[in-house]
Design a protein around this motif. Sequence first.
Motif, PDB file in Angstrom:
ATOM      1  N   MET A  95       0.825  -1.204   0.000  1.00  0.00           N
ATOM      2  CA  MET A  95       0.000   0.000   0.000  1.00  0.00           C
ATOM      3  C   MET A  95       0.862   1.258   0.000  1.00  0.00           C
ATOM      4  SD  MET A  95      -3.370  -0.888   2.090  1.00  0.00           S
ATOM      5  CE  MET A  95      -4.230  -2.433   1.785  1.00  0.00           C
ATOM      6  N   THR A  96       2.160   1.068  -0.144  1.00  0.00           N
ATOM      7  CA  THR A  96       3.017   2.244  -0.246  1.00  0.00           C
ATOM      8  C   THR A  96       3.262   2.561  -1.706  1.00  0.00           C
ATOM      9  OG1 THR A  96       4.102   1.716   1.827  1.00  0.00           O
ATOM     10  CG2 THR A  96       5.256   3.191   0.362  1.00  0.00           C
ATOM     11  N   SER A  97       2.983   3.771  -2.077  1.00  0.00           N
ATOM     12  CA  SER A  97       3.234   4.164  -3.454  1.00  0.00           C
ATOM     13  C   SER A  97       3.388   5.672  -3.460  1.00  0.00           C
ATOM     14  CB  SER A  97       2.072   3.746  -4.352  1.00  0.00           C
ATOM     15  OG  SER A  97       0.895   4.380  -3.922  1.00  0.00           O
TER      16      SER A  97
ATOM     17  N   GLY B   2       5.219  13.586  -1.719  1.00  0.00           N
ATOM     18  CA  GLY B   2       4.667  12.569  -0.844  1.00  0.00           C
ATOM     19  C   GLY B   2       3.799  13.172   0.240  1.00  0.00           C
TER      20      GLY B   2
ATOM     21  N   ALA C  85      -4.928   7.831   0.394  1.00  0.00           N
ATOM     22  CA  ALA C  85      -5.182   7.458  -0.987  1.00  0.00           C
ATOM     23  C   ALA C  85      -6.567   6.846  -1.094  1.00  0.00           C
ATOM     24  CB  ALA C  85      -4.141   6.438  -1.443  1.00  0.00           C
TER      25      ALA C  85
ATOM     26  N   VAL D 104      -7.838   0.218   0.492  1.00  0.00           N
ATOM     27  CA  VAL D 104      -6.583   0.857   0.891  1.00  0.00           C
ATOM     28  C   VAL D 104      -6.226   0.432   2.321  1.00  0.00           C
ATOM     29  CG1 VAL D 104      -5.350   3.043   1.218  1.00  0.00           C
ATOM     30  CG2 VAL D 104      -7.068   2.824  -0.603  1.00  0.00           C
TER      31      VAL D 104
ATOM     32  N   ARG E 158      -3.295 -10.998   1.053  1.00  0.00           N
ATOM     33  CA  ARG E 158      -2.953 -10.893  -0.367  1.00  0.00           C
ATOM     34  C   ARG E 158      -2.469 -12.214  -0.948  1.00  0.00           C
ATOM     35  NH1 ARG E 158       0.311  -5.102  -0.188  1.00  0.00           N
ATOM     36  NH2 ARG E 158      -1.493  -3.767  -0.612  1.00  0.00           N
TER      37      ARG E 158
ATOM     38  N   TYR F 259       5.919   3.638   6.029  1.00  0.00           N
ATOM     39  CA  TYR F 259       4.668   3.731   5.310  1.00  0.00           C
ATOM     40  C   TYR F 259       4.281   5.187   5.059  1.00  0.00           C
ATOM     41  CZ  TYR F 259      -0.309   2.938   4.536  1.00  0.00           C
ATOM     42  OH  TYR F 259      -1.570   2.906   4.016  1.00  0.00           O
ATOM     43  N   THR F 260       3.913   5.511   3.846  1.00  0.00           N
ATOM     44  CA  THR F 260       3.207   6.774   3.615  1.00  0.00           C
ATOM     45  C   THR F 260       1.880   6.425   2.978  1.00  0.00           C
ATOM     46  OG1 THR F 260       4.126   7.174   1.424  1.00  0.00           O
ATOM     47  CG2 THR F 260       5.339   8.092   3.302  1.00  0.00           C
ATOM     48  N   HIS F 261       0.934   7.334   3.067  1.00  0.00           N
ATOM     49  CA  HIS F 261      -0.435   6.956   2.722  1.00  0.00           C
ATOM     50  C   HIS F 261      -0.756   7.053   1.246  1.00  0.00           C
ATOM     51  CE1 HIS F 261      -0.626   7.626   7.094  1.00  0.00           C
ATOM     52  NE2 HIS F 261      -1.377   6.565   7.030  1.00  0.00           N
ATOM     53  N   PHE F 262       0.176   7.528   0.449  1.00  0.00           N
ATOM     54  CA  PHE F 262       0.024   7.401  -1.008  1.00  0.00           C
ATOM     55  C   PHE F 262       1.377   7.586  -1.654  1.00  0.00           C
ATOM     56  CE2 PHE F 262       0.149  11.934  -0.857  1.00  0.00           C
ATOM     57  CZ  PHE F 262      -0.824  12.352   0.024  1.00  0.00           C
TER      58      PHE F 262
END
Lengths: 328, 328
Positions: free
Chosen positions: A1-3, A10, A130, B57, B179, B325-328
Amino acid sequence: MTSSSSSRPGEFELIAQLFAPLATDPGAYGLRDDVALLAPPAGQDLVLKTDAIVEGVHFFAADPADLVAQKALRVNVSDLAAKGATPTGYLLSLSIPQQTSMPWLTAFAEGLARDQKAWGISLLGGDTTATPGPVTISISMIGTVPRGEAIRRAGARPGDLVFVTGTIGDAGGGLEILRGGGAQLSDDARTFLISSYRCPSPSPEFGARLRGIASASLDVSDGLMADLGHVAEVSDVRIVVDSAQVPLSEALEKLWGKGVVQRAVVAGDDYQIAFTAPQSSRNAIFAAARDCGVRVSEIGRVEQGSGTGLLDRAGNLISLSEAGYTHF
Amino acid sequence: MTSSSSSRPGEFELIAQLFAPLATDPGAYGLRDDVALLAPPAGQDLVLKTDAIVEGVHFFAADPADLVAQKALRVNVSDLAAKGATPTGYLLSLSIPQQTSMPWLTAFAEGLARDQKAWGISLLGGDTTATPGPVTISISMIGTVPRGEAIRRAGARPGDLVFVTGTIGDAGGGLEILRGGGAQLSDDARTFLISSYRCPSPSPEFGARLRGIASASLDVSDGLMADLGHVAEVSDVRIVVDSAQVPLSEALEKLWGKGVVQRAVVAGDDYQIAFTAPQSSRNAIFAAARDCGVRVSEIGRVEQGSGTGLLDRAGNLISLSEAGYTHF
């Protein structure tokens, strides 16, 4: 889920660049802590409200981002205004898809900043996430009202008069134009109606003046008759509205022609204040409206009974095709 | 924009049936007014936090709805717990597509009710809207903390020890299993990790015990090292973590094998409390943990300098592939 998106910074950079400058209250710690801290003011009740707006439901993808931000704030400010409360700050929860661009977000933050300045409010905290879906903006507004003085939905009494601010149905008309209607209207009329849809204009200043005057109050979001129905229900009264007194804009009358009143009173998204007050308060109400630059119309009266009625000039009930707006 | 689904009641009925019973605080007026009113408690600061979770998400469409509701609440309770604050109530903004069923919504409300009972909190207000996108749940949590006693991110001092509750990385492991990974694990191990992902277990009781003890604190949501980096940054210190001391579950060790620590400390969604405290507080911390039934591990120390470091048994820096982790 990291993108991460190549088209914008960011999450942390975005917050630092766009949103931290909006966190003007010292208790927000510049968004550099997990929570906001507020020392509640003495002698005041806190007022809390949350409303979300969703792209494709409450606004269009092509709507200007600054107006989207202002609409997100104002649908909440509107509720506080109707209670006689003063907004002080808000929490922002923003869900955005990959394709949301930095210019869009920058304009969005500018819209927030503009309204923050107008009302002296601060961003208190936020969350950006997101989403694979539409832009979704949830605001939780915090305000204050002198203890015990909030104006409730309950409180309308038989014999009271019914008032509403502004004009009714314009947002509904604007929505119709954005969907391709209203080709016969002038550019000015179209612009006016579209603006009413995109960005309501609540007046907490006027709402505050109604404290101690209005017996019941709420903001018109589901449609005038549906919302007056909420007042009637919790106040255990009947509310009748004179159709000839419902305030309508010239632009809306041109758009909807004959039958405009019946459509206007069930259109949603007005974000005006509908309220009841004893007859003895009439002068004070119109004086407050003048002071605040707000239009107020006396549109009906409170009776014993239940439900609502829209009356024609002869005093006969007009039947309405819809009970009002519901959110799904 | 008015429509209704044949598979579930309309907006007002839904609120009356499922959500009004959750509005136990008298200031919520049974969700029958526009806003909630709170008389702020004397001698307390208010604590405010908003976090949203989005289907696809932060949770899966197939996740049980009651656990989705509890996750939505708990990611917010977790932030309050890390500040030493006690949650008192919350606003719920729920965006749902047409196909969201009444059984799903009923189970969702049951999940909210369960956690409300556990923590003695109330739904204070809410908004339900349609969305063409995924289920999106935004919670704004309100809590209290004795005035001036909230535990900030800033405050860690060189010489302090670093602690963390629970075990780290389990939610990341659960996500991998959902997953399709982890076929080699026992059913019990898989269930444990999936549960950690679906529903975190914050302890505001333990967080409250840290008031006056912890010098800095936050909840671990972006990943242990990233979050300790936030503390290091705002406290203007360096934080080093002994990799051998990072608490790991047996299930996660089986899932990730060699290199488990490096992965665990950058996995997100732990919702544990990471905090710093002077050495003199060590005994008080472990006593509080015992009282609250919470596992606490001492994992490192605060030094002069900046940034963070994860050390191997020989005291050498381990390089990490992701900052967190970042949220997008």
